[in-house]
Design an enzyme around this catalytic site. Structure first.
Site, PDB file in Angstrom:
ATOM      1  CB  THR A 155      53.906   9.635   8.548  1.00 31.01           C
ATOM      2  OG1 THR A 155      53.769  10.768   7.376  1.00 31.01           O
ATOM      3  CG2 THR A 155      52.683   9.198   8.588  1.00 31.01           C
TER       4      THR A 155
ATOM      5  CD  GLU B 131      52.820   5.278   7.921  1.00 33.03           C
ATOM      6  OE1 GLU B 131      52.599   5.698   6.866  1.00 33.03           O
ATOM      7  OE2 GLU B 131      53.332   5.125   8.771  1.00 33.03           O
TER       8      GLU B 131
ATOM      9  CE  LYS C  35      73.057  -0.494  -6.597  1.00 37.07           C
ATOM     10  NZ  LYS C  35      71.278  -0.373  -7.481  1.00 37.07           N
TER      11      LYS C  35
ATOM     12  CD1 TRP D 158      71.537  -3.690  -2.332  1.00 34.35           C
ATOM     13  CD2 TRP D 158      71.280  -1.406  -1.932  1.00 34.35           C
ATOM     14  NE1 TRP D 158      70.774  -3.046  -3.557  1.00 34.35           N
ATOM     15  CE2 TRP D 158      70.765  -1.711  -3.387  1.00 34.35           C
ATOM     16  CE3 TRP D 158      71.674   0.352  -1.735  1.00 34.35           C
ATOM     17  CZ2 TRP D 158      69.723  -0.622  -3.923  1.00 34.35           C
ATOM     18  CZ3 TRP D 158      70.835   0.637  -2.331  1.00 34.35           C
ATOM     19  CH2 TRP D 158      70.221   0.384  -3.141  1.00 34.35           C
TER      20      TRP D 158
END
Length: 541
Positions: free
Chosen positions: A185, A330, A440, A445
């Protein structure tokens, strides 16, 4: 009762054998580090991969030993891929754009025995060599070079090694669940983590990306993987090209727009793949040069959301269909690809375009769901409106990270991607944001991706990132970090006014900061962590 059918393990070596036997004269075009072009074909790629397999065997490697590559997309890198995995070793592609400390960590964590490298990365090799005690051999991907020999004691040379070996090599057979390749990653938080793929998962993933409802690849295609081979195995395209017998155009280190336009026009590229920042450069270069990109039928965009203005530019100016795709390290990486269904032929062009802005639907082999953000296993409705944690499972999805004893999955066996998204009844995925990038504000949101797409739809904006900045009253508020197009005179207020009829008033950003550059990760994604560190308190001043 079992079926009476042959069993052959799904192995990466079967791909190169097939390409040599049935597509041997299909061209492989490679732009080298020095700017020269090498024209070869699948027959010679296969022969050299077997020569290098013999060379690796002569080094005394054991099954599942890791062999690292720090290299661009070129023919030697391609040959080495098949030699490494086909021999039963693990091909560990390393992103050279990581910090040196992360490179050292990755090489040591993987316990690489061999490291292959292009000349561009000679300074990196000099810097990490003394800190990587597990590495027994460094191999330069080229002919003998005195400068390289002086810089790296005991270095070996790829061209010399394969010249000494025979092209006769019998690819070994082994369990298809054997590890084949290793990708880490990007490590934007903490140290990178290793995703260890198997031969089986890779072959199934290769079948999936070739499907008409995925990337629609075939022997008719001339494929340009701009996405680097060190970025999730170039999204699996070098394997897919061998499976279907496509021509590959490997761009080497020149990933600027002008270089890509030249390759597309000279070699009649039909499909190209890359992240949005690559396509911004390509569109600008095509416009400047007057190229019509006539051979390009489609381009694949992944890595981050494709701005609507970019998709419209490809379609309206170049008659090039954009395939929006989603995935991650992944997931090998394909999780979804945007192809329309038969029923969508009845939609208007505007409705089709709106649907194409989503990240598409999962192919057979993977499944998607969204769950409540408070309860990671409570499944939410696929209604196209309800958003939640995006989770995935399937044949080419990670179950644990290299060297970690704990599972990477939820208690009921799904991988939580860290993305916030919606799914509709047909499985079309629309990403709202990374969970860590959501803003937020006053308990509500705001999607940074939506605000970025709006900014990048303005003709005077070349690139834009939206971050959450600390606010004394609302906790967080959106701030736009933007790069102007050349000669643009746009002001902060003009860009803020551009939002007025596109989002609710309370979602309009509080501030615009114009910059000359936005930091990018090694895979071309905007590095918002750095932007938050630099501008996260700009509303408090």
């Amino acid at each position: 009762m079992q079926g009476h059918m042959m069993f052959q393990p799904l192995l990466i070596s079967s791909l190169i054998k097939h390409a040599e036997r049935y597509h041997g004269d299909t061209a492989i075009i490679s732009k080298n580090t020095d700017g020269t072009i090498t024209k070869t074909d699948w027959t010679h790629i296969s022969e050299n991969s077997k020569r290098f397999a013999n060379a690796l065997s002569a080094l005394g490697l054991k099954e599942s030993d890791r062999v690292a590559t720090i290299a661009w997309n070129n023919h030697r890198h391609l040959e080495s891929w098949y030699a490494i995995s086909g021999s039963g070793f693990v091909c560990h592609t390393i992103n050279p754009r990581l910090f040196p400390e992360q490179l050292v960590f990755i090489i040591n964590d993987a316990q690489d025995k061999v490291v292959l490298f292009d000349k561009t990365f000679l300074p990196l090799i000099k810097g990490v060599k003394s800190h990587t005690p597990h590495v027994e051999h460094f191999i330069y991907l080229g002919a003998y070079d005195q400068n390289v020999a002086d810089a790296v004691p005991n270095v070996k040379f790829y061209d010399v090694l394969i010249a000494e070996q025979s092209s006769e090599f019998e690819w070994p057979s082994f369990d298809e669940t054997t590890a084949s390749s290793l990708c880490y990653t990007s490590g934007t938080t903490g140290n990178p983590k290793g995703a260890l793929y198997s031969h089986r998962s890779t072959l199934l993933h290769t079948y999936a990306i070739c499907l008409p409802d995925s990337l629609n690849l075939s022997a008719h295609d001339v494929m340009l993987p701009v996405v680097p081979m060190f970025h999730v195995n170039a999204w699996g395209t070098p394997y897919a090209a061998a499976m279907v017998g496509a021509t590959l155009v490997l761009p080497g280190p020149g990933l600027d727009g002008a270089s890509l336009v030249e390759l597309i026009d000279e070699f009649k590229v039909t499909v190209a793949l890359g992240v949005p920042t690559i396509w911004q450069g390509l569109l600008a270069a095509a416009k400047q040069s007057g190229s019509r990109l006539e051979s390009m039928k489609r381009n694949v965009v992944g890595g981050s959301a494709c701005p609507p203005a970019m998709m419209a530019a490809f379609k309206n100016s170049y008659q090039c269909e954009t395939i929006h795709a989603w995935g991650m390290t992944e997931t090998s990486p394909l999780g979804s690809a945007n192809q329309l269904k038969a029923k969508h032929s009845l939609l208007s062009e505007d409705e089709k375009f709106k649907l194409r802005l989503s990240q598409g639907r999962p192919p057979f082999g993977v499944d998607l769901r969204i769950t409540d953000q408070e309860n990671g296993t409570h499944v939410l409705a696929n209604d196209g409106h309800t958003s939640g944690n995006l989770q995935i499972r399937g044949h080419w999805i990670i179950d644990s990270y290299l060297g970690k004893s704990s599972s990477a999955l939820t208690s009921d066996g799904w991988f939580d991607t860290g993305d916030i998204a919606t799914l509709d009844e047909d499985g079309y995925l629309t990403l709202s944001d990374r969970s860590k990038d959501l803003i937020k504000s006053g308990g509500e949101w705001i999607s940074s991706v939506e605000l970025e797409n709006i900014a990048m739809g303005h003709p005077d904006i070349a690139m834009a990132a939206v971050i959450a900045a600390t606010h004394p009253k609302w906790d967080e508020r959106p701030v736009v970090i933007a790069i102007k197009t050349p000669n643009s005179q746009i002001t902060e207020q003009q860009l803020l006014d551009y939002y007025s009829d596109k989002v609710a008033k309370w979602q309009i950003p509080d501030k615009v900061v114009f910059v000359d550059a936005i930091p990018l990760t090694g895979t071309g994604k905007m590095l918002k962590r750095d932007l938050r560190e630099q501008y996260g308190h700009v509303l408090l001043n």
